[in-house]
Design a protein around this motif. Structure first.
Motif, PDB file in Angstrom:
ATOM      1  N   GLN A   1       0.828  -1.197   0.000  1.00  0.00           N
ATOM      2  CA  GLN A   1       0.000   0.000   0.000  1.00  0.00           C
ATOM      3  C   GLN A   1       0.866   1.252   0.000  1.00  0.00           C
ATOM      4  O   GLN A   1       1.882   1.336   0.692  1.00  0.00           O
ATOM      5  CB  GLN A   1      -0.928   0.001   1.215  1.00  0.00           C
ATOM      6  N   ALA A   2       0.450   2.219  -0.790  1.00  0.00           N
ATOM      7  CA  ALA A   2       1.229   3.445  -0.960  1.00  0.00           C
ATOM      8  C   ALA A   2       0.820   4.502   0.066  1.00  0.00           C
ATOM      9  O   ALA A   2      -0.265   4.455   0.642  1.00  0.00           O
ATOM     10  CB  ALA A   2       1.039   3.991  -2.369  1.00  0.00           C
ATOM     11  N   GLN A   3       1.721   5.449   0.267  1.00  0.00           N
ATOM     12  CA  GLN A   3       1.455   6.625   1.079  1.00  0.00           C
ATOM     13  C   GLN A   3       1.243   7.808   0.143  1.00  0.00           C
ATOM     14  O   GLN A   3       1.787   7.853  -0.966  1.00  0.00           O
ATOM     15  CB  GLN A   3       2.614   6.897   2.028  1.00  0.00           C
ATOM     16  N   THR A   4       0.463   8.777   0.603  1.00  0.00           N
ATOM     17  CA  THR A   4       0.154   9.914  -0.262  1.00  0.00           C
ATOM     18  C   THR A   4       0.585  11.225   0.374  1.00  0.00           C
ATOM     19  O   THR A   4       0.649  11.349   1.610  1.00  0.00           O
ATOM     20  CB  THR A   4      -1.359   9.966  -0.573  1.00  0.00           C
ATOM     21  N   ALA A   5       0.888  12.199  -0.475  1.00  0.00           N
ATOM     22  CA  ALA A   5       1.230  13.549  -0.024  1.00  0.00           C
ATOM     23  C   ALA A   5       0.655  14.542  -1.022  1.00  0.00           C
ATOM     24  O   ALA A   5       0.534  14.241  -2.214  1.00  0.00           O
ATOM     25  CB  ALA A   5       2.745  13.715   0.082  1.00  0.00           C
ATOM     26  N   TRP A   6       0.278  15.729  -0.527  1.00  0.00           N
ATOM     27  CA  TRP A   6      -0.312  16.758  -1.381  1.00  0.00           C
ATOM     28  C   TRP A   6       0.614  17.975  -1.439  1.00  0.00           C
ATOM     29  O   TRP A   6       1.199  18.380  -0.429  1.00  0.00           O
ATOM     30  CB  TRP A   6      -1.681  17.188  -0.851  1.00  0.00           C
ATOM     31  N   TYR A   7       0.736  18.552  -2.635  1.00  0.00           N
ATOM     32  CA  TYR A   7       1.575  19.727  -2.851  1.00  0.00           C
ATOM     33  C   TYR A   7       0.754  20.811  -3.546  1.00  0.00           C
ATOM     34  O   TYR A   7      -0.162  20.514  -4.314  1.00  0.00           O
ATOM     35  CB  TYR A   7       2.784  19.382  -3.726  1.00  0.00           C
ATOM     36  N   LYS A   8       1.120  22.073  -3.263  1.00  0.00           N
ATOM     37  CA  LYS A   8       0.530  23.202  -3.981  1.00  0.00           C
ATOM     38  C   LYS A   8       1.665  23.991  -4.610  1.00  0.00           C
ATOM     39  O   LYS A   8       2.566  24.468  -3.902  1.00  0.00           O
ATOM     40  CB  LYS A   8      -0.281  24.105  -3.037  1.00  0.00           C
ATOM     41  N   ASN A   9       1.620  24.084  -5.940  1.00  0.00           N
ATOM     42  CA  ASN A   9       2.688  24.766  -6.678  1.00  0.00           C
ATOM     43  C   ASN A   9       4.060  24.220  -6.302  1.00  0.00           C
ATOM     44  O   ASN A   9       5.020  24.977  -6.060  1.00  0.00           O
ATOM     45  CB  ASN A   9       2.616  26.281  -6.452  1.00  0.00           C
ATOM     46  N   ASN A  10       4.127  22.867  -6.209  1.00  0.00           N
ATOM     47  CA  ASN A  10       5.370  22.133  -5.930  1.00  0.00           C
ATOM     48  C   ASN A  10       5.920  22.349  -4.523  1.00  0.00           C
ATOM     49  O   ASN A  10       7.077  22.018  -4.242  1.00  0.00           O
ATOM     50  CB  ASN A  10       6.462  22.500  -6.951  1.00  0.00           C
ATOM     51  N   ILE A  11       5.103  22.869  -3.625  1.00  0.00           N
ATOM     52  CA  ILE A  11       5.492  23.040  -2.216  1.00  0.00           C
ATOM     53  C   ILE A  11       4.534  22.232  -1.363  1.00  0.00           C
ATOM     54  O   ILE A  11       3.321  22.224  -1.608  1.00  0.00           O
ATOM     55  CB  ILE A  11       5.451  24.523  -1.806  1.00  0.00           C
ATOM     56  N   THR A  12       5.084  21.529  -0.358  1.00  0.00           N
ATOM     57  CA  THR A  12       4.235  20.711   0.521  1.00  0.00           C
ATOM     58  C   THR A  12       3.077  21.542   1.065  1.00  0.00           C
ATOM     59  O   THR A  12       3.283  22.638   1.605  1.00  0.00           O
ATOM     60  CB  THR A  12       5.059  20.133   1.685  1.00  0.00           C
TER      61      THR A  12
END
Length: 265
Positions: A149-160
């Motif tokens: 199972q994978a982990q997820t992360a969200w970025y806005k304009n390439n910044i966490t």
């Protein structure tokens, strides 16, 4: 007493025979890829997997059966007796968690099962554009299967992305990853990226969010009331001036009739 003993002997013979057959049956067992008990087999998606079933402790020819889940696998005649091999090629993501079972044909309780643990990276690509009105909610959703199972992360304009309380909400299952933005603002304009990562690789998807000006809302009831008022005002105006309108119409008719008479004179 002697006679009673001689009469009892014939009854004991079948009992001894049954016990002997049971012992023989108990000693018979199967093995799959050298495993005599159920096991899990880890493999990568793509390369083929071979499973070999072998009868142990048998002094006679024994027919073997293979099952994929509840479905019986078709075997060639030369691949059924004492040793039987099957090949899964290619191994795909849909084979993950599938059980393959080898059984003894004359006693299906004698069996060995193997569960395929097919490992593959998350597969997620593409982009999506969304236009949302200011102060409305929006949900960004990406779906990706993977094993492990994978982990997820969200970025806005390439910044966490910094998750502000009461502004962002995360929802996640083994396959679905969602980011909710509550009452979007102009400052929420930008590109949001969902990154799904496991030990075998990663996938990503971009969301281009455009926040539009809030549109003025006119109450439906007020619009209807305004139309009714205007319509009634026009009707009342026509009724109030009906005498003048009638007189003008009458004068116009009389003038049209007198004109030919004047020329005739």
């Amino acid at each position: 007493m002697v006679q009673r003993s001689s009469l009892a002997v014939p009854h004991e013979v079948p009992v001894l025979t049954i016990c002997f057959l049971a012992c023989v049956a108990t000693g018979l067992e199967l093995s799959v890829n050298n495993h005599a008990a159920d096991f899990s087999l880890s493999t990568l998606s793509g390369p083929p997997v071979s499973l070999s079933c072998l009868v142990q402790n048998s002094s006679q020819a024994e027919e073997l059966l293979w099952y994929r889940g509840d479905g019986k696998v078709d075997l060639k005649d030369g691949n059924k007796v004492n040793v039987s091999n099957i090949c899964i090629s290619p191994v795909t993501e849909s084979d993950n968690g599938v059980t393959f079972t080898c059984k003894l044909a004359r006693d299906k309780s004698v069996q060995v099962s193997v569960i395929l643990d097919v490992q593959f990276p998350p597969r997620l690509t593409g982009e999506e554009s969304l236009q949302i009105e200011e102060e409305k909610d929006v949900i960004l959703s990406c779906s990706a299967k993977s094993n492990p199972q994978a982990q997820t992360a969200w970025y806005k304009n390439n910044i966490t992305l910094t998750l502000q309380q009461n502004r962002y909400q995360l929802y996640q299952t083994s396959e679905v990853f969602q980011l909710s933005i509550i009452k979007v603002q102009k400052s929420d304009n930008g590109t949001y990226t969902c990154v799904v990562k496991s030990s075998l690789g990663e996938g990503r998807k971009d969301f281009h969010l455009i926040v539009e000006d809030k549109k003025p809302v006119f109450p439906k009831e007020a619009v209807i009331a305004a139309v009714v008022v205007v319509t009634l005002t026009v009707l009342f105006g026509i009724v109030a001036r009906k005498d003048k309108i009638f007189k003008c119409f009458k004068r116009s008719s009389e003038t049209a009739l007198e004109a030919p008479l004047g020329r005739g004179a």
